[in-house]
Design a protein around this motif. Sequence first.
Motif, PDB file in Angstrom:
ATOM      1  N   SER A   1      25.789 113.598  74.865  1.00 20.57           N
ATOM      2  CA  SER A   1      25.504 112.841  76.081  1.00 20.57           C
ATOM      3  C   SER A   1      25.435 111.347  75.824  1.00 20.57           C
ATOM      4  CB  SER A   1      24.184 113.315  76.693  1.00 20.57           C
ATOM      5  OG  SER A   1      23.086 112.956  75.868  1.00 20.57           O
TER       6      SER A   1
ATOM      7  N   GLY B   1      30.667 109.002  78.633  1.00 20.57           N
ATOM      8  CA  GLY B   1      30.282 108.147  79.739  1.00 20.57           C
ATOM      9  C   GLY B   1      31.483 107.528  80.411  1.00 20.57           C
ATOM     10  N   ALA B   2      31.207 106.668  81.383  1.00 18.84           N
ATOM     11  CA  ALA B   2      32.294 106.034  82.121  1.00 18.84           C
ATOM     12  C   ALA B   2      33.141 105.152  81.218  1.00 18.84           C
ATOM     13  CB  ALA B   2      31.726 105.207  83.277  1.00 18.84           C
TER      14      ALA B   2
ATOM     15  N   ARG C   1      22.177 105.296  78.436  1.00 19.24           N
ATOM     16  CA  ARG C   1      22.432 106.716  78.155  1.00 19.24           C
ATOM     17  C   ARG C   1      21.242 107.425  77.530  1.00 19.24           C
ATOM     18  NH1 ARG C   1      28.737 106.484  75.915  1.00 19.24           N
ATOM     19  NH2 ARG C   1      29.600 105.486  77.804  1.00 19.24           N
TER      20      ARG C   1
ATOM     21  N   SER D   1      20.210 113.662  91.098  1.00 17.29           N
ATOM     22  CA  SER D   1      20.964 112.768  90.230  1.00 17.29           C
ATOM     23  C   SER D   1      20.077 112.198  89.131  1.00 17.29           C
ATOM     24  CB  SER D   1      21.555 111.616  91.058  1.00 17.29           C
ATOM     25  OG  SER D   1      22.210 110.679  90.227  1.00 17.29           O
TER      26      SER D   1
ATOM     27  N   ALA E   1      21.628 109.522  87.397  1.00 18.04           N
ATOM     28  CA  ALA E   1      22.294 108.232  87.214  1.00 18.04           C
ATOM     29  C   ALA E   1      21.359 107.095  87.607  1.00 18.04           C
ATOM     30  CB  ALA E   1      23.578 108.171  88.039  1.00 18.04           C
TER      31      ALA E   1
ATOM     32  N   ASP F   1      24.894 117.452  83.251  1.00 18.82           N
ATOM     33  CA  ASP F   1      25.038 116.004  83.412  1.00 18.82           C
ATOM     34  C   ASP F   1      26.255 115.482  82.661  1.00 18.82           C
ATOM     35  OD1 ASP F   1      24.156 113.432  84.337  1.00 18.82           O
ATOM     36  OD2 ASP F   1      23.390 113.042  82.314  1.00 18.82           O
TER      37      ASP F   1
ATOM     38  N   ARG G   1      29.925 113.822  84.296  1.00 17.52           N
ATOM     39  CA  ARG G   1      30.492 112.516  83.951  1.00 17.52           C
ATOM     40  C   ARG G   1      31.991 112.568  83.718  1.00 17.52           C
ATOM     41  NH1 ARG G   1      26.268 110.495  79.273  1.00 17.52           N
ATOM     42  NH2 ARG G   1      24.386 111.463  80.153  1.00 17.52           N
TER      43      ARG G   1
ATOM     44  N   ALA H   1      36.125 111.854  86.226  1.00 15.59           N
ATOM     45  CA  ALA H   1      36.196 110.517  85.614  1.00 15.59           C
ATOM     46  C   ALA H   1      37.323 109.698  86.246  1.00 15.59           C
ATOM     47  CB  ALA H   1      36.422 110.663  84.113  1.00 15.59           C
TER      48      ALA H   1
ATOM     49  N   GLU I   1      31.557 109.877  88.908  1.00 16.59           N
ATOM     50  CA  GLU I   1      30.600 110.860  88.415  1.00 16.59           C
ATOM     51  C   GLU I   1      30.239 111.846  89.510  1.00 16.59           C
ATOM     52  OE1 GLU I   1      27.117 109.380  86.583  1.00 16.59           O
ATOM     53  OE2 GLU I   1      28.175 108.259  85.015  1.00 16.59           O
TER      54      GLU I   1
END
Length: 356
Positions: A48, A52-53, A81, A208, A210, A318, A322, A326, A329
């Motif tokens: 994790s 990510g983005a 993160r 969420s 985020a 989660d 992501r 992509a 999210e």
Amino acid sequence: MTAPLADETTRTDRPTPAPVRVVSRIPFTRALFLVAAAILLVVVFLLSLWVGARGIGFAEIWQALWHPDGGETSYIVHGMRMPRAGLALLVGAALGVAGALIQALTRNPLADTGILGVGAGANAAVVVAIGLLGVTAMSQYLWFAFIGAIVVTVLVYALGSIGAVGATPIRLTLVGVALGALLGGFSSAITMLNPNSFDDMLRWSAGSLAGRGWDTLATVAIPILLGLLLGAVSGRPLNAISLGDDLARSLGAHVIRTRVLVIIAVTLLAGAATAAAGPIGFVGLMVPHVVRWFTGPDQRWIIPFSAVGAALLLLTSDVVGRVVLAPQELEVGIVTAFVGAPVLILLARRTKVSGL
């Protein structure tokens, strides 16, 4: 005449062999499964931090993890993160243990935390804060959600305790469902009257993780850890209560005190989890049910397995959220719903449902 020698099979002066002590391997197997799940949880936690983005090499992530230098990668790892992953662990463990406790308390293997109106109370409090008080920052309505969950759960127990019978599992279930439906209609009415005010609430209401930072993690850490502690000490008396109130009392279990402790634990766990991440469904219902396939009805094993298993499920969901759309999210609450629905269908088709 010489007496005949005794046959070896009839001699009584031979030493009696010591009885073989059979040691049950069931606790060892359960502990092995629990350790394996914890190791897998650590692996997913590291994953994790990597996913990510923005695509960052794992070596760079590993370097920033142990040697923060204040750069952009270090900020992404430590400022974004890591608190998000830590919150997923806490929220997942809270939902899993809360679900296991409420299923044991109501003796209903298909019950979840919504049965006590925790989610409805948190949602109604946030709606009131945004629609009537003008609260917009998440750091502010986080406290409203937590307080709403506590107030509604206490109200459910108070209403369910009226009368000579007291707060039985059936009465708590009926009162919780009725009050949850009432609060759900109230929240929908306020939302429809002023829909523009609730744009910022959409992500929270979908469930969420985020945008959550260390402040959110610090806010809910103490109530969740306290709830986990109360849940852990409730395992043994819950085993006795599952046999019936009269038999539980004869075994020395304090039925009323155990129920109060469990309700306090569920309120702390589900209230803090809902306040931090919104109403995330299926986790508290699905994980304890699956856990009982491996542990049986012993709550002393169900509770720690539910904590680790639910944290693993939420953190994995989660990570999946992501990457599945992509660079956009997908909210973790939506992912758990997609996972939970097929699992519940599978549970319904099983010829033997795991009991309590």
